[in-house]
Design an enzyme around this catalytic site. Sequence first.
Site, mmCIF file in Angstrom:
data_model
loop_
_atom_site.group_PDB
_atom_site.id
_atom_site.type_symbol
_atom_site.label_atom_id
_atom_site.label_comp_id
_atom_site.label_asym_id
_atom_site.label_seq_id
_atom_site.Cartn_x
_atom_site.Cartn_y
_atom_site.Cartn_z
ATOM 1 N N GLU A 1 0.839 -1.225 0.000
ATOM 2 C CA GLU A 1 0.000 0.000 0.000
ATOM 3 C C GLU A 1 0.860 1.256 0.000
ATOM 4 O O GLU A 1 0.606 2.213 0.747
ATOM 5 C CB GLU A 1 -0.951 -0.018 1.185
ATOM 6 C CG GLU A 1 -1.953 -1.160 1.109
ATOM 7 C CD GLU A 1 -3.025 -1.103 2.174
ATOM 8 O OE1 GLU A 1 -4.160 -1.509 1.884
ATOM 9 O OE2 GLU A 1 -2.715 -0.640 3.297
ATOM 10 N N LYS B 1 -2.079 -11.979 8.158
ATOM 11 C CA LYS B 1 -3.459 -11.724 8.571
ATOM 12 C C LYS B 1 -4.236 -13.052 8.553
ATOM 13 O O LYS B 1 -3.874 -13.970 7.828
ATOM 14 C CB LYS B 1 -4.135 -10.721 7.622
ATOM 15 C CG LYS B 1 -3.602 -9.301 7.775
ATOM 16 C CD LYS B 1 -4.440 -8.276 7.022
ATOM 17 C CE LYS B 1 -3.905 -6.869 7.258
ATOM 18 N NZ LYS B 1 -4.756 -5.784 6.712
ATOM 19 N N ASP C 1 -8.568 -9.259 3.655
ATOM 20 C CA ASP C 1 -8.319 -8.179 4.622
ATOM 21 C C ASP C 1 -9.422 -8.064 5.667
ATOM 22 O O ASP C 1 -10.288 -7.194 5.555
ATOM 23 C CB ASP C 1 -8.180 -6.825 3.885
ATOM 24 C CG ASP C 1 -7.667 -5.737 4.829
ATOM 25 O OD1 ASP C 1 -7.713 -4.566 4.444
ATOM 26 O OD2 ASP C 1 -7.243 -6.080 5.950
ATOM 27 N N GLU D 1 -2.071 -12.400 12.610
ATOM 28 C CA GLU D 1 -2.561 -11.032 12.859
ATOM 29 C C GLU D 1 -4.090 -11.044 12.780
ATOM 30 O O GLU D 1 -4.652 -11.391 11.734
ATOM 31 C CB GLU D 1 -1.994 -10.037 11.841
ATOM 32 C CG GLU D 1 -2.427 -8.588 12.077
ATOM 33 C CD GLU D 1 -1.817 -7.607 11.077
ATOM 34 O OE1 GLU D 1 -2.577 -6.836 10.470
ATOM 35 O OE2 GLU D 1 -0.573 -7.635 10.899
ATOM 36 N N GLU E 1 -12.996 -2.602 11.708
ATOM 37 C CA GLU E 1 -12.944 -1.797 10.475
ATOM 38 C C GLU E 1 -14.012 -2.209 9.476
ATOM 39 O O GLU E 1 -14.586 -1.370 8.765
ATOM 40 C CB GLU E 1 -11.558 -1.948 9.846
ATOM 41 C CG GLU E 1 -11.405 -1.294 8.501
ATOM 42 C CD GLU E 1 -10.035 -1.547 7.865
ATOM 43 O OE1 GLU E 1 -9.860 -1.165 6.700
ATOM 44 O OE2 GLU E 1 -9.149 -2.152 8.532
ATOM 45 N N HIS F 1 -15.831 -7.641 0.870
ATOM 46 C CA HIS F 1 -15.327 -6.385 0.346
ATOM 47 C C HIS F 1 -16.359 -5.622 -0.465
ATOM 48 O O HIS F 1 -16.084 -5.087 -1.542
ATOM 49 C CB HIS F 1 -14.096 -6.665 -0.508
ATOM 50 C CG HIS F 1 -13.292 -5.442 -0.785
ATOM 51 N ND1 HIS F 1 -13.592 -4.604 -1.820
ATOM 52 C CD2 HIS F 1 -12.245 -4.913 -0.160
ATOM 53 C CE1 HIS F 1 -12.731 -3.609 -1.837
ATOM 54 N NE2 HIS F 1 -11.911 -3.759 -0.831
HETATM 55 O O1 GCW Z 1 -7.112 -3.180 6.569
HETATM 56 C C1 GCW Z 1 -6.413 -2.366 5.750
HETATM 57 C C2 GCW Z 1 -6.762 -1.000 6.246
HETATM 58 C C3 GCW Z 1 -5.610 -0.033 6.293
HETATM 59 C C4 GCW Z 1 -4.434 -0.741 6.927
HETATM 60 C C5 GCW Z 1 -4.055 -1.916 6.062
HETATM 61 C C6 GCW Z 1 -2.965 -2.747 6.690
HETATM 62 C C7 GCW Z 1 -2.841 0.240 8.362
HETATM 63 O O2 GCW Z 1 -7.779 -0.486 5.464
HETATM 64 O O3 GCW Z 1 -6.052 1.073 7.027
HETATM 65 O O4 GCW Z 1 -3.334 0.132 7.036
HETATM 66 O O5 GCW Z 1 -5.131 -2.779 5.848
HETATM 67 O O6 GCW Z 1 -3.289 -3.745 7.320
HETATM 68 O O7 GCW Z 1 -1.811 -2.405 6.558
#
Ligand code: GCW
Length: 795
Positions: free
Chosen positions: A367, A435, A440, A462, A468, A596
């Site tokens: 990112e 993760k 995500d 993680e 979120e 998503h």
């Molecule tokens: O979950 C997403 C989030 C971002 C986050 C990213 C990550 C900290 O939208 O806000 O950045 O993943 O896990 O790095």
Amino acid sequence: MASAGAANNDGAGASSLAGASNVGSSGSAGAPSAGTGAGAAATAGNPGGGTENATAGSGGSLTNPSETYPLPDAATLKDEDGSSLWLRYPLVPIPGRLAEYQAAFTTVVSAADTPSINAAEAELVLGLSGLTGKTVQVAPAVTGAGAVVLGTATSAAIKDLPLVARLTPLGPEGYLIEHAEVGGQAVTVVAGNSDVGVLYGAFALLRHLQMHQPVGELALSGSPKIKNRLLNHWDNLDGSVERGYAGKSIWSWASLPGSASSAVLKNYARANASIGINGTVLTNVNANAQALTAASIAKVKAVADVLRPYGIKAYLTARFSAPREIGGLSTADPLDAGVKQWWAAKIDEIYAQVPDFGGFLIKANSEGQPGPQDYNRTHADGANLFADALKGRGIVLWRAFVYSDTSPPDRIKQAYEEFKPLDGKFNANVLVQVKNGPLDFQPREPFHPLFGAMPKTPLALELQITKEYLGEDTHLAYLGPLYEEVLKADTKLNGTGPTVAHIIDGSAQSYAVTAISGVANIGSDTNWTGSHMNQANWYVFGRMAWSQDISAELVANEWVRQTFSNDPMVLTPVVKLMMQSREALVSYMTPLGLAHIMGSDHHYGPGPWINDLSRAEWNPVYYHKADAQGIGFNRTAQGSNAVGQYSTAVGQALGARASVPDELLLFFHHVGWTEKLASSGRTVWEELVYRYSHGVDEVGSMREAWATVKGRVDAKRFKAVDDFLQTQHYEARWWRDACLAYFGDVSKQPLPAGYAPLAKTLAEYKALKSQCPTDVTKPRCTPVYSGSPSPAITP
Ligand code: GCW
């Protein structure tokens, strides 16, 4: 949610994992295991993930005293603001148990004067005095009945006791609590193999008492399997918190080091020690190089000094380009000698101030974050740069959350493709932090295929505690069932097993170092977590980081007893609604494996129609692939073949229509709207309508359950929870109606009979983007807060 270094706009959005039913997990999604938690078994532990055993004279399960809980009166039901979390220690309201405790606990005798044992002593004095309603004194020695003796296996008062033989095998953080005879008196011994072990024992005893358990034959013990149990704070130096819904950062970075003396940090440390968390990453993974300046290191020292007595190490996130940004170097190439020197000196500088600094958590080449690939180096080159300098002192948690910005065919495959070839290339003090799912933090995803795929590289799990993608601050979504599902997910590498839990606890692939991380939901709000019920997610993360075998239902039971009441009239309905909450949310947001499909950037509210973001894999349409023919992402061998990244058994099960669980159907398959599901006989469209509507009505039944505890929970917290449940109900209806409006439009399928009509048109839902939310840290959408959300399934 802008934040320094955050390159994420909607890209960071989506991900998903979960492994409902038997493919990829051994837990059956959502169905609470046994009863409503009142009598849930209190033993958690087998040779696998961490142990916690409790025998308390009633055959090893949590008991409900035979005494009836009185209806609390106004005097005893004072309004609370949630700031005490689960460490409330209210007077025991049932006379028999109260008398038992008053006799058993009169004084606290510490065998040593060390910071952690002093913290244990202070917590016991506070807790026992509250629970018994008597001032429990500290005494230099055992002088009569009712003493609680604190110490380690080498303490004078404890070293010759028979229990030491049972304590030793429990390891450095283990504790044991038993009755014994000291100085000719019957006492309760709280012993550990270290001072922090004693502290964990003190909190375990208080947890046992807060749950009104008998103490006749007290024998509690515990030891964690995973060595490093961390919170990850996505806190920025300006006080904002990325994906935070609970106010400002608790570190008050600008006013550190001075503000470190605030009660907030001490209470933060107490809360974490009470659930066995022993590490905290202070700063956002979208890192700021300023966090590494001398002035910042002095701030870290101040925080670390407050946390240390509670057994908690401080960690930082490192911005990979810091040598260039604050070091005056022209490169940050990990193989450059000058860069190596710079980091070695920087790390020495930190250890000079923070001798027990835990290490670094690093997000690189993800990112938009800088990283080793900027110099054509690998993730291993990058991680080993830090690992060399931290050797023998700290660890590196190198994140595997990567996806390229050239819109890959299937974003979820990327982390596996980038990291698997690097297996065994990382230094011994590096863990790759993965993760729970390949996308995500969605309400449900399959487990991440990297688990089990890197036998020569320690993997850390993680999890996200901040919600979120699960309703931010308002929606009640107890994450215990999600965490349990992930931990019990079966990789089937050996036909059966190992589970994700056995991968990360090191038992399956003999990792030398182990870790688990939770992205914190903590902020400056009085209730710490944005809502009272969100506290349960911080709590359950800690409990499951300590013991991966403990059930979500038992933890919910523990939390409700300590946070609200042991009265079965409260316990039964609240544990039940907590256990149904996450599955309800999956139903009204992302049923059948959808993922998503939320609003862009803030990730709040429904947005399945979104297709205008600059990168394809940031758009909801990229994930649901809905068209006139059908819906779902084909990840089978005939599609992106993401199933090929799992073990043969798991890949084949997920890749076949006959064996993929309904909960993951649209995550792995593109199916026709009118195809019938074997499980329900409904078509895919009808099943979507049913699940969205069922989810809304589930929230309705959660509200009814909460209403039954009115008058048994203080009015202030009762109303706060009730108000948020109402908001959640409205927003669940919004999710249902907006998603069905869109999918109905794409599929041209009519709403079947027996369901409430959609409240607005698709165009009206799309138009809400301009109004909702006004504050992304406390997102609300008042235009949808009207009417009665239920029944969505009309009788
Ligand atoms: O979950 C997403 C989030 C971002 C986050 C990213 C990550 C900290 O939208 O806000 O950045 O993943 O896990 O790095």
